[in-house]
Design a protein around this motif. Structure first.
Motif, PDB file in Angstrom:
ATOM      1  N   GLN A 227      11.514  19.678  -5.360  1.00 31.68           N
ATOM      2  CA  GLN A 227      11.100  18.995  -6.583  1.00 31.68           C
ATOM      3  C   GLN A 227       9.797  18.214  -6.386  1.00 31.68           C
ATOM      4  OE1 GLN A 227      14.611  16.677  -7.274  1.00 31.68           O
ATOM      5  NE2 GLN A 227      15.867  18.457  -7.763  1.00 31.68           N
TER       6      GLN A 227
ATOM      7  N   GLN B  70      15.978  24.814  -3.972  1.00 35.89           N
ATOM      8  CA  GLN B  70      16.738  23.681  -4.490  1.00 35.89           C
ATOM      9  C   GLN B  70      18.049  23.469  -3.745  1.00 35.89           C
ATOM     10  OE1 GLN B  70      16.054  21.331  -7.467  1.00 35.89           O
ATOM     11  NE2 GLN B  70      17.292  20.582  -5.781  1.00 35.89           N
TER      12      GLN B  70
ATOM     13  N   VAL C   4      13.540  21.708 -11.564  1.00 36.28           N
ATOM     14  CA  VAL C   4      12.187  22.055 -11.975  1.00 36.28           C
ATOM     15  C   VAL C   4      12.281  22.911 -13.232  1.00 36.28           C
ATOM     16  CG1 VAL C   4      10.051  23.231 -11.330  1.00 36.28           C
ATOM     17  CG2 VAL C   4      11.371  22.000  -9.583  1.00 36.28           C
TER      18      VAL C   4
ATOM     19  N   TYR D 130      18.744  16.918 -10.785  1.00 40.74           N
ATOM     20  CA  TYR D 130      17.463  17.204 -11.434  1.00 40.74           C
ATOM     21  C   TYR D 130      17.030  18.625 -11.103  1.00 40.74           C
ATOM     22  CZ  TYR D 130      17.348  12.170 -12.101  1.00 40.74           C
ATOM     23  OH  TYR D 130      17.667  10.885 -12.472  1.00 40.74           O
TER      24      TYR D 130
ATOM     25  N   ILE E 270       9.920  17.975 -14.266  1.00 37.33           N
ATOM     26  CA  ILE E 270      11.288  17.823 -13.790  1.00 37.33           C
ATOM     27  C   ILE E 270      12.192  17.448 -14.968  1.00 37.33           C
ATOM     28  CG2 ILE E 270      12.841  16.505 -12.288  1.00 37.33           C
ATOM     29  CD1 ILE E 270      10.979  18.322 -10.733  1.00 37.33           C
TER      30      ILE E 270
END
Length: 351
Positions: A251, A328, A294, A292, A261
């Protein structure tokens, strides 16, 4: 054990028993779908500022095993289970879960209807909650729960000193410690000499170490809080050194490239998250812990290599220069799958 209550920000109250350190605490309420690895979960700095509900009903059955801990300090705010085992049974056991929680001052609740809580989170999204020993709560206290935010997470959990893990490996990488875990170090040192530096190290200092590659580690909190780190990462990208971003690192590198984000409804937390590799079409089961992501629409000058099978969100990027890879998910979890560790070999080849 004392009677205690879990009070959600919407005013709902769940009754249970306190079996950890007896204190009132407010935190973000999330759930983990892992069936194993509660020791790793409790010692993962990625849970800073959060109270975790376990979807697996029983916890504590193998006790506490020091070797399996991911971190020396414990940053999780609270642990919530349906049932905990008072008498663990495992040949590696070094203590019981309750004693571990009390020693590390972690609040914990048992006897809670965890299934109902998880369904609430899935329907309504992640929410804040409070562990209290008083069932009645005022509107002012509810407002305090609603206003809680996880802040300064990386600066709290990142180690303050540089550490070197030097052996006879051919390549040396610098690891930005955003909240690194023991299993990250273990996996990296199998392949590289590793120099771990604090989260606020400057790009100039990192480059002075002449690394063959740079890795931005996983960590807790909102990535958008780390504006100073993002600026240093932007300088490193221009230096043309191969980079690998892990989870929060994924991120932060995205932010350094101008991507956006977003916040997930209830996060991806657990060791059974399905991820598709667009390069091969293969689906991997991965371990994750993040709230969170992208946003796909903001990605430019990079290809989305991995996507989450459940919700289609971005799970990994390969930047157009070919020297930057980010994912991620975790590739190193001791209690979870490790079949994506080949990505470290791809990263090594880019050096």
């Amino acid at each position: 054990m004392s009677k205690a209550y879990l009070i959600l920000e919407n005013g709902q109250v769940f009754e249970g028993e306190s079996f950890g350190y007896e204190k009132e605490v407010i935190a973000e309420l999330v759930f983990s779908s892992s069936m194993t690895g509660y020791i790793e979960l409790l010692t993962d700095p990625g849970y800073y500022g959060q109270m975790v509900v376990s979807t697996f009903p029983l916890s504590g059955n193998i006790g506490v095993i020091r070797e399996d801990q991911e971190f020396d300090e414990v940053y999780i705010s609270a642990y919530i289970v349906r049932e905990y085992c008072e008498v663990p049974s495992n040949f590696r056991c070094e203590g019981d879960l309750r004693s571990f929680l009390i020693k590390n001052k972690v609040a914990a609740l048992a006897g809670i209807d965890t299934r109902a809580i998880v369904k609430l989170i899935r329907d309504n999204g992640a929410m804040n909650a409070k562990i209290s020993f008083n069932k009645e709560i005022s509107e002012k206290e509810l407002e305090e729960i609603r206003n809680y935010k996880v802040k300064d997470a990386v600066s709290v959990v990142s180690k303050r000193e540089e550490k070197r893990y030097i052996s006879d490996k051919e390549k040396t990488v610098v690891l930005y410690d955003m909240g690194e875990r023991k299993s990250v170090i273990d996996m990296l040192t199998e392949r590289f000499n590793v120099i771990s530096v604090p989260y606020d190290s400057t790009a100039e200092y990192v480059l002075s170490l002449n690394p063959d590659g740079i890795i931005i580690s996983d960590g807790p909190g909102d990535p958008r809080e780390n504006s100073a780190a993002v600026e240093e990462i932007r300088k490193l990208i221009k230096a043309d050194v191969p980079m690998f971003g892990l989870a929060l690192g994924h991120q932060l590198i995205a932010l350094a490239n101008g991507f956006e984000i977003g916040k997930l409804k209830y996060g991806h937390i657990g060791s059974n998250q399905p991820v598709k590799d667009n390069a091969s079409g293969r689906v991997y089961i991965t371990a994750q812990n993040h709230g969170y992501f992208v946003t796909t629409d903001s990605v430019k000058d990079a290809s989305i290599r991995f996507v989450n099978v459940n919700d289609g969100t971005c799970e990994g990027l390969v930047y157009d220069d070919g020297k930057v890879i980010t994912v991620q998910f975790s590739i190193d979890f001791n209690e979870g799958p490790q079949n994506t560790s080949f990505l470290l070999d791809e990263f090594k080849d880019k050096m």
